[in-house]
Design a protein around this motif. Sequence first.
Motif, short mmCIF file in Angstrom:
data_model
loop_
_atom_site.label_atom_id
_atom_site.label_comp_id
_atom_site.label_asym_id
_atom_site.label_seq_id
_atom_site.Cartn_x
_atom_site.Cartn_y
_atom_site.Cartn_z
N ALA A 147 -29.94 28.43 5.49
CA ALA A 147 -30.62 29.73 5.44
C ALA A 147 -29.72 30.85 4.95
CB ALA A 147 -31.17 30.07 6.82
N THR A 148 -28.39 30.68 5.06
CA THR A 148 -27.49 31.80 4.76
C THR A 148 -26.42 31.48 3.71
OG1 THR A 148 -26.02 31.16 6.58
CG2 THR A 148 -27.76 32.76 7.08
N SER A 149 -26.11 30.23 3.50
CA SER A 149 -25.00 29.88 2.62
C SER A 149 -25.43 29.90 1.16
CB SER A 149 -24.45 28.49 2.99
OG SER A 149 -24.00 28.47 4.32
N LYS A 150 -24.52 30.36 0.30
CA LYS A 150 -24.87 30.42 -1.12
C LYS A 150 -23.63 30.29 -2.00
CE LYS A 150 -24.90 35.53 -1.37
NZ LYS A 150 -25.71 36.69 -1.78
N VAL A 151 -23.91 29.80 -3.22
CA VAL A 151 -22.92 29.67 -4.27
C VAL A 151 -23.16 30.77 -5.29
CG1 VAL A 151 -22.15 28.26 -6.23
CG2 VAL A 151 -22.68 27.17 -4.02
N GLU A 152 -22.11 31.55 -5.59
CA GLU A 152 -22.21 32.56 -6.65
C GLU A 152 -21.21 32.18 -7.74
OE1 GLU A 152 -23.32 36.74 -4.83
OE2 GLU A 152 -21.63 35.88 -3.72
N LEU A 153 -21.73 31.72 -8.86
CA LEU A 153 -20.87 31.26 -9.94
C LEU A 153 -20.12 32.42 -10.58
CD1 LEU A 153 -23.10 28.63 -11.79
CD2 LEU A 153 -21.22 28.20 -10.20
N ILE A 154 -18.82 32.22 -10.78
CA ILE A 154 -17.99 33.20 -11.49
C ILE A 154 -17.76 32.73 -12.92
CG2 ILE A 154 -15.82 34.48 -11.46
CD1 ILE A 154 -17.72 34.90 -9.02
N SER A 155 -17.38 31.48 -13.09
CA SER A 155 -17.19 30.93 -14.43
C SER A 155 -17.27 29.41 -14.38
CB SER A 155 -15.83 31.36 -15.01
OG SER A 155 -14.76 30.80 -14.24
N VAL A 156 -17.66 28.82 -15.51
CA VAL A 156 -17.66 27.37 -15.69
C VAL A 156 -16.96 27.10 -17.02
CG1 VAL A 156 -19.03 25.27 -15.91
CG2 VAL A 156 -19.83 27.13 -14.42
N GLU A 157 -15.82 26.42 -16.95
CA GLU A 157 -14.99 26.22 -18.13
C GLU A 157 -14.87 24.74 -18.47
OE1 GLU A 157 -11.20 28.32 -17.98
OE2 GLU A 157 -11.94 29.46 -16.27
#
Length: 263
Positions: A155-165
């Motif tokens: 309910a609260t955890s999330k992934v916020e992408l910064i970069s994919v190289e």
Amino acid sequence: MLAQRLPTSCRSSTLWPRQQLLHLRSGGTARIVCGASSSKQPKPGSDRVSSASESEPAYAYSDPVNQFLGQFLPSNRAAKDELAGVDFDQPKLSGRSIQEMADLVEAGLSKSQWFVTGQVDPRLFSDSFAFKDESVATTGIRAYATGVRKLFDQATSKVELISVEAQPDAQAVVVTWRLEGRVNLPLKPKIKPYVVTTTLGVDPATGLINSQVDEFSVPGWDLLLSILLGEGFGAKPAPPAEELRAAAAAGGGKAAAAKGSRR
């Protein structure tokens, strides 16, 4: 199942991902050891994790504190029930270039955030896939997905992408991302936001992901204290994802994002 301590040679090896964790079973007792792996994929039924281990994933903890806390997470069965919609037997997307794999990883993470949900795309992963971070290691994409699902509060955890190289010379895809949320321990303690650098090793023979190594912007002990005692202890929380993306776009890439997270 008793998870044994990961040998020091596995935790600190500079040969990873050429060194793989091999899940062995002897007399019904699970143990995880470090061993050299071939760049070729194992033939079906040869070096694959057994069906027994797929039903009961094994995790090797690097210290007794994390091993103790792991006993309070939800059961493997509950996590696997929540992942019933993931088809782990679908055909693999072999033969992709590093850039194509990076694009698939970015699209998949943007859609399902599998680093915290466990909703992986099994088509991208080798049968010999192995995972490790500072506190735990396991083998097999099914065991990894189950472990992630158990750990994070959905309910609260999330992934916020910064970069994919895409890194063709290193045969790897490097994902920099910001993590926040709560974990499924009693009272669901909050995680201090931090940056994770995930290195996905790619098998040159198949183009599939055969290893994942997660590195944190703050020490594991700091994260553990913040979970148990609150965010006021140790390093400051990572800044918002927008700031980290701006730092990465300014030319520093993952290094700039990690540096920004330690301000």
